[in-house]
Scaffold this motif. Structure first.
Motif, PDB file in Angstrom:
ATOM      1  N   LYS A 106      -7.507   5.013   4.300  1.00  0.00           N
ATOM      2  CA  LYS A 106      -8.249   6.005   3.501  1.00  0.00           C
ATOM      3  C   LYS A 106      -8.491   7.458   3.788  1.00  0.00           C
ATOM      4  O   LYS A 106      -8.870   7.864   2.828  1.00  0.00           O
ATOM      5  N   ARG A 107      -7.638   7.649   4.413  1.00  0.00           N
ATOM      6  CA  ARG A 107      -7.688   9.521   4.946  1.00  0.00           C
ATOM      7  C   ARG A 107      -6.586  10.097   3.490  1.00  0.00           C
ATOM      8  O   ARG A 107      -5.993   9.028   2.505  1.00  0.00           O
ATOM      9  N   TRP A 154     -12.094  12.113  -7.527  1.00  0.00           N
ATOM     10  CA  TRP A 154     -13.014  10.708  -7.226  1.00  0.00           C
ATOM     11  C   TRP A 154     -14.006  10.500  -8.563  1.00  0.00           C
ATOM     12  O   TRP A 154     -13.625   9.334  -9.179  1.00  0.00           O
ATOM     13  N   ASN A 202      -9.588   2.934  -3.033  1.00  0.00           N
ATOM     14  CA  ASN A 202     -10.212   3.768  -2.187  1.00  0.00           C
ATOM     15  C   ASN A 202     -10.814   3.817  -4.013  1.00  0.00           C
ATOM     16  O   ASN A 202     -11.946   4.922  -3.398  1.00  0.00           O
ATOM     17  N   ARG A 244      -9.888   6.110  -6.077  1.00  0.00           N
ATOM     18  CA  ARG A 244      -9.833   7.035  -6.720  1.00  0.00           C
ATOM     19  C   ARG A 244      -8.510   7.408  -7.256  1.00  0.00           C
ATOM     20  O   ARG A 244      -7.386   6.709  -7.132  1.00  0.00           O
ATOM     21  N   THR A 277      -4.993   2.235  -0.579  1.00  0.00           N
ATOM     22  CA  THR A 277      -5.066   0.951  -0.990  1.00  0.00           C
ATOM     23  C   THR A 277      -4.413   0.069  -1.582  1.00  0.00           C
ATOM     24  O   THR A 277      -6.067   1.148  -3.090  1.00  0.00           O
ATOM     25  N   HIS A 303       0.963  -1.249  -0.204  1.00  0.00           N
ATOM     26  CA  HIS A 303       0.016   0.174  -0.350  1.00  0.00           C
ATOM     27  C   HIS A 303       0.529   1.269  -0.031  1.00  0.00           C
ATOM     28  O   HIS A 303       0.490   2.264   0.484  1.00  0.00           O
ATOM     29  N   ASP A 321      -5.399   5.544  -7.257  1.00  0.00           N
ATOM     30  CA  ASP A 321      -5.419   4.364  -5.479  1.00  0.00           C
ATOM     31  C   ASP A 321      -7.079   3.179  -5.441  1.00  0.00           C
ATOM     32  O   ASP A 321      -7.707   3.795  -5.505  1.00  0.00           O
ATOM     33  N   GLN A 376      -4.733   9.799  -6.424  1.00  0.00           N
ATOM     34  CA  GLN A 376      -4.419  10.752  -5.335  1.00  0.00           C
ATOM     35  C   GLN A 376      -3.478  11.738  -6.287  1.00  0.00           C
ATOM     36  O   GLN A 376      -2.351  11.225  -7.369  1.00  0.00           O
TER      37      GLN A 376
END
Length: 301
Positions: A183-184, A226, A209, A211, A189, A163, A206, A213
């Motif tokens: 998840k922050r 997202w 999750n 998404r 993940t 991860h 990611d 980043q």
């Protein structure tokens, strides 16, 4: 003039999609003042890849060359504009075959993330083996699953099992690790892909999750994209800075360079796992079924 077009904001961007050889046509118009995408015309057929067993990665070179890694056959090949095999890359003399996990082409070199040697191998763009750039076995690191290299020689490596993403500087000496399970903001993940932006920042798929980043050039978290992503996998960015995302749930997402607008391009009956972009051409690799989609990206100012 069509009365429905009267008063419409001036069209700034257009996306035209073509599957080689001329098997998919899709036009997408994006009004300058809106983030919504309208599909104007759609026509599709399939281009299958019967000669491959488990195609896992594609990369586009600086002159538009297209490279493909087949984990099932244990080969890396260069394809022509009609997705026919030009030649296979040679295997290093110290191992029986290749197990390519990811590819990246920059300058006149091709980097192969190889599970067989647990290393990052470097090739010429003609398929000649040059050297072993990074050995993960010597460093007791699990083989990464994705790689990106920028014009200065910096390297990104995504380790989905751990991860994390590793940023290695151009001297190959300094390493920055970003992520960690969670998840922050800034946590990851199962990251599946990485890509550099033209300004030196970088993107991470990611996947766990759902998404994308964005991190600065030194690895600081900047923002998360997202936009209803399903299973983001392969990433690539063009010279302008537009980001292309292969979504294994059946589409390609495009985030404009300004990161203010988003387009979703559905690709029915495909499972996109990787993308490669060169100028106005985007290639999309699907592994279920084995299929290449050639996309022509046109901008109208």
């Amino acid at each position: 003039m069509d009365p429905k077009r009267a008063g419409r904001p001036r069209v700034r961007d257009a996306l035209v999609l073509l599957v080689a050889p001329a098997v998919l046509f899709l036009t997408v118009w994006l009004p300058a003042a809106a983030a919504d995408v309208r599909l104007v015309e759609v026509e599709s057929r399939a281009l299958e890849l019967p000669d491959f067993v488990d195609p896992v990665a594609i990369a586009s070179g600086p002159l538009g060359e297209l490279y493909l890694g087949d984990l099932g056959r244990g080969v890396v090949v260069r394809l022509d504009s009609e997705a026919r095999i030009d030649f296979e890359f040679e295997t290093p003399s110290t191992q029986p075959d290749l197990q390519p996990l990811d590819l990246v082409a920059t300058g006149f070199q091709v980097y192969v993330l190889d599970a067989e040697s647990n290393a990052l191998l470097r090739y010429s763009n003609r398929g000649s083996y040059l050297d072993l750039l990074q050995s993960f076995a010597r460093r007791d690191i699990e083989t990464p699953h994705s790689v990106a290299v920028d014009g200065t020689g910096r390297i990104l490596l995504a380790n989905p099992a751990q991860h994390v993403v590793r940023l290695i500087d151009e001297t190959q000496q300094t390493e920055t690790v970003v992520g960690g399970f969670g998840k922050r903001a800034g946590e990851l993940t199962t990251p599946r892909s990485v890509a550099f932006a033209p300004d030196g920042a970088f993107y991470v798929a990611d996947t766990g999750n759902a998404r994308i980043q964005l991190f600065s050039g030194v690895g600081n978290f900047e923002s998360a994209l997202w936009s209803e992503l399903g299973e983001p996998r392969g990433l690539d960015a063009n010279a302008r800075g537009d980001l292309f995302v292969a979504d294994a749930s059946g589409s390609v997402h495009v985030f404009t360079a300004e990161r203010l607008q988003h387009m979703q391009l559905p690709l029915p009956e495909t499972r996109p796992i990787d993308v490669a972009v060169y100028r106005d051409t985007l290639w999309v690799l699907s592994n279920a079924p084995h299929r290449l989609v050639r996309i022509r990206v046109v901008r109208e100012e």
